[in-house]
Design a protein around this motif. Structure first.
Motif, PDB file in Angstrom:
ATOM      1  N   LEU A 172       0.844  -1.197   0.000  1.00 22.50           N
ATOM      2  CA  LEU A 172       0.000   0.000   0.000  1.00 22.50           C
ATOM      3  C   LEU A 172       0.879   1.246   0.000  1.00 22.50           C
ATOM      4  O   LEU A 172       1.819   1.348   0.779  1.00 22.50           O
ATOM      5  CB  LEU A 172      -0.897   0.006   1.245  1.00 22.50           C
ATOM      6  CG  LEU A 172      -1.869  -1.174   1.388  1.00 22.50           C
ATOM      7  CD1 LEU A 172      -2.617  -1.096   2.722  1.00 22.50           C
ATOM      8  CD2 LEU A 172      -2.864  -1.185   0.236  1.00 22.50           C
ATOM      9  N   ALA A 173       0.554   2.200  -0.851  1.00 21.56           N
ATOM     10  CA  ALA A 173       1.256   3.488  -0.849  1.00 21.56           C
ATOM     11  C   ALA A 173       0.907   4.208   0.457  1.00 21.56           C
ATOM     12  O   ALA A 173      -0.137   3.936   1.055  1.00 21.56           O
ATOM     13  CB  ALA A 173       0.822   4.308  -2.050  1.00 21.56           C
ATOM     14  N   PRO A 174       1.784   5.113   0.930  1.00 27.28           N
ATOM     15  CA  PRO A 174       1.578   5.715   2.252  1.00 27.28           C
ATOM     16  C   PRO A 174       0.159   6.229   2.542  1.00 27.28           C
ATOM     17  O   PRO A 174      -0.368   5.932   3.623  1.00 27.28           O
ATOM     18  CB  PRO A 174       2.639   6.812   2.298  1.00 27.28           C
ATOM     19  CG  PRO A 174       3.766   6.226   1.479  1.00 27.28           C
ATOM     20  CD  PRO A 174       3.088   5.472   0.359  1.00 27.28           C
ATOM     21  N   PRO A 175      -0.509   6.935   1.634  1.00 26.72           N
ATOM     22  CA  PRO A 175      -1.866   7.391   1.977  1.00 26.72           C
ATOM     23  C   PRO A 175      -2.846   6.226   2.165  1.00 26.72           C
ATOM     24  O   PRO A 175      -3.661   6.236   3.090  1.00 26.72           O
ATOM     25  CB  PRO A 175      -2.279   8.260   0.785  1.00 26.72           C
ATOM     26  CG  PRO A 175      -1.005   8.588   0.072  1.00 26.72           C
ATOM     27  CD  PRO A 175      -0.068   7.458   0.328  1.00 26.72           C
ATOM     28  N   ALA A 176      -2.742   5.222   1.296  1.00 29.49           N
ATOM     29  CA  ALA A 176      -3.627   4.056   1.404  1.00 29.49           C
ATOM     30  C   ALA A 176      -3.310   3.258   2.671  1.00 29.49           C
ATOM     31  O   ALA A 176      -4.199   2.706   3.321  1.00 29.49           O
ATOM     32  CB  ALA A 176      -3.474   3.164   0.171  1.00 29.49           C
ATOM     33  N   ARG A 177      -2.035   3.237   3.029  1.00 28.56           N
ATOM     34  CA  ARG A 177      -1.606   2.513   4.241  1.00 28.56           C
ATOM     35  C   ARG A 177      -2.168   3.198   5.474  1.00 28.56           C
ATOM     36  O   ARG A 177      -2.685   2.541   6.375  1.00 28.56           O
ATOM     37  CB  ARG A 177      -0.085   2.528   4.278  1.00 28.56           C
ATOM     38  CG  ARG A 177       0.524   1.549   5.203  1.00 28.56           C
ATOM     39  CD  ARG A 177       1.940   1.318   4.773  1.00 28.56           C
ATOM     40  NE  ARG A 177       2.846   2.356   5.209  1.00 28.56           N
ATOM     41  CZ  ARG A 177       3.896   2.797   4.508  1.00 28.56           C
ATOM     42  NH1 ARG A 177       4.149   2.298   3.306  1.00 28.56           N
ATOM     43  NH2 ARG A 177       4.686   3.720   4.994  1.00 28.56           N
ATOM     44  N   ALA A 178      -2.096   4.515   5.502  1.00 34.81           N
ATOM     45  CA  ALA A 178      -2.629   5.270   6.648  1.00 34.81           C
ATOM     46  C   ALA A 178      -4.135   5.054   6.764  1.00 34.81           C
ATOM     47  O   ALA A 178      -4.666   4.868   7.857  1.00 34.81           O
ATOM     48  CB  ALA A 178      -2.291   6.751   6.507  1.00 34.81           C
ATOM     49  N   ALA A 179      -4.819   5.048   5.616  1.00 36.14           N
ATOM     50  CA  ALA A 179      -6.273   4.854   5.625  1.00 36.14           C
ATOM     51  C   ALA A 179      -6.618   3.443   6.098  1.00 36.14           C
ATOM     52  O   ALA A 179      -7.533   3.253   6.909  1.00 36.14           O
ATOM     53  CB  ALA A 179      -6.846   5.102   4.227  1.00 36.14           C
ATOM     54  N   PHE A 180      -5.855   2.462   5.612  1.00 37.57           N
ATOM     55  CA  PHE A 180      -6.081   1.073   6.024  1.00 37.57           C
ATOM     56  C   PHE A 180      -5.885   0.921   7.533  1.00 37.57           C
ATOM     57  O   PHE A 180      -6.719   0.335   8.228  1.00 37.57           O
ATOM     58  CB  PHE A 180      -5.120   0.142   5.268  1.00 37.57           C
ATOM     59  CG  PHE A 180      -5.009  -1.229   5.871  1.00 37.57           C
ATOM     60  CD1 PHE A 180      -5.981  -2.199   5.613  1.00 37.57           C
ATOM     61  CD2 PHE A 180      -3.956  -1.550   6.718  1.00 37.57           C
ATOM     62  CE1 PHE A 180      -5.892  -3.459   6.193  1.00 37.57           C
ATOM     63  CE2 PHE A 180      -3.864  -2.809   7.293  1.00 37.57           C
ATOM     64  CZ  PHE A 180      -4.836  -3.763   7.033  1.00 37.57           C
TER      65      PHE A 180
END
Ligand code: AVJ
Length: 327
Positions: A172-180
């Motif tokens: 996951l790219a950083p924004p998607a990782r944070a959201a996850f």
């Protein structure tokens, strides 16, 4: 949608072949229409792609699977003792040997009642669900879904240990990782725990070799996404017209896999009525695989209200496993 196979096994299906095909079509249209071109890594894993990934885990260059297994072999008993979990939720892959290490330890601790594997592949889950239910005599509540969309469908109640292993979070790219992570933490109760596997930053040579093995298995895995698009969307990709590229980006702290067009050519994707032109040497990014440090994991989990209670690595310090709980 819910179907019950037997009293002990329940499978909730939130992703059907139709929704999957529509999602692939949307990703291909957007990703190959963009500049630079990009395809999400989740589409590697049809039957052939899953077999190739399995072969990758046995390659001499690909250390993460062995390193994580070593950690879990050494620490599964501690994980069971500290969590006393009655439910093991596993995000991604419900059949692995690593799952069994955790199931065995929780059985020995006497706390295990339920196993809840979560995966995009209904066939994989049904096989795993039946086998685990038989072997361990536990209730299996499987969920077919996408961990970026259906985390709110996980079974609730009891003391849950949610495991996300293999380093898959790095895709996951950083924004998607944070959201996850935010969504995951949001769903955790005070008695739940989160077990996370993260591959760690190390020297370029070992990282690039792990993603560009001498036998060419990772190259075949990378090109497989083009076969997937050919099959699902009636495209005419010739995968051999693309070279496999794996590069460590030290600033982003991730490995990037790309497919590089050897020559200028066009590809027809009949299923979505799209023609895509590739320049000579043009690259399509197919995967990022982020690598972590302990402070980074503590910071990202801390940002969503999770405290890292335990941090373990294999003896060489190649791979990290953290056990976190709501603060
Ligand atoms: C399954 C996502 C953890 O990123 O290392 C292996 C996939 N890609 N070789 C990883 C992969 C290339 C793998 N994960």
């Amino acid at each position: 949608m819910v179907t019950t196979d037997a009293s002990q096994v329940r499978v909730d299906v939130h992703l059907t072949p139709d929704t999957l095909a529509a999602a692939l079509a949307a990703d291909v249209r957007a990703g190959l229409g963009a500049a630079p071109k990009e395809l999400p890594p989740k589409w590697f894993y049809d039957d052939r792609g899953s077999e190739l990934f399995d072969a990758i885990t046995r390659l001499p260059e690909y250390y993460p699977t062995r390193a994580e297994r070593a950690v879990l072999m050494a620490r599964a008993g501690t994980i069971a003792a500290e969590t006393r979990a009655d439910t093991l939720v596993e995000l991604g892959s419900g059949t692995s040997e690593k799952t069994r290490l955790l199931l065995d330890a929780l059985t020995e601790a006497g706390s295990l009642r339920r196993f809840s594997p979560f995966d995009v592949s209904e066939a994989t889950l049904r096989g795993a669900a039946a086998a685990i239910s038989d072997e361990y005599g536990v209730t299996v509540h499987a969920v077919v879904g996408d961990f970026e969309r259906h985390l709110d469908r996980l079974p609730t109640g009891g003391r849950r240990l949610v495991a996300f292993l293999g380093g898959t979070i790095g895709n996951l790219a950083p924004p998607a990782r944070a959201a996850f992570l935010a969504e995951l933490a949001e769903g955790l109760g005070p008695d739940d725990a989160f077990l996370l596997g993260t591959d760690l930053v190390k020297d370029r040579d070992r990282l690039e070799a792990a993603y560009d093995d001498d036998a060419g298995v990772t190259a075949a895995f990378n090109r497989n996404v083009l076969h997937v698009i050919n099959d699902a969307l009636a495209a005419d990709f010739v995968p051999e017209r693309f070279d496999h590229v794996a590069r460590w980006d030290p600033d982003a702290a991730w490995i990037e896999m790309r497919l590089r067009s050897r020559e200028a050519h066009r590809v027809q994707i009949d299923g979505i009525g799209m023609t895509v032109g590739f320049g000579a040497g043009e690259e399509v990014r197919t995967e990022i695989s982020a690598k972590f440090t302990r402070p980074r994991v503590e910071q990202e989990l801390g940002a969503v209200g999770l405290t890292v209670r335990e941090w373990w690595t294999d003896p060489a310090g190649d791979f990290g496993v953290s056990l976190a709980t709501p603060s």
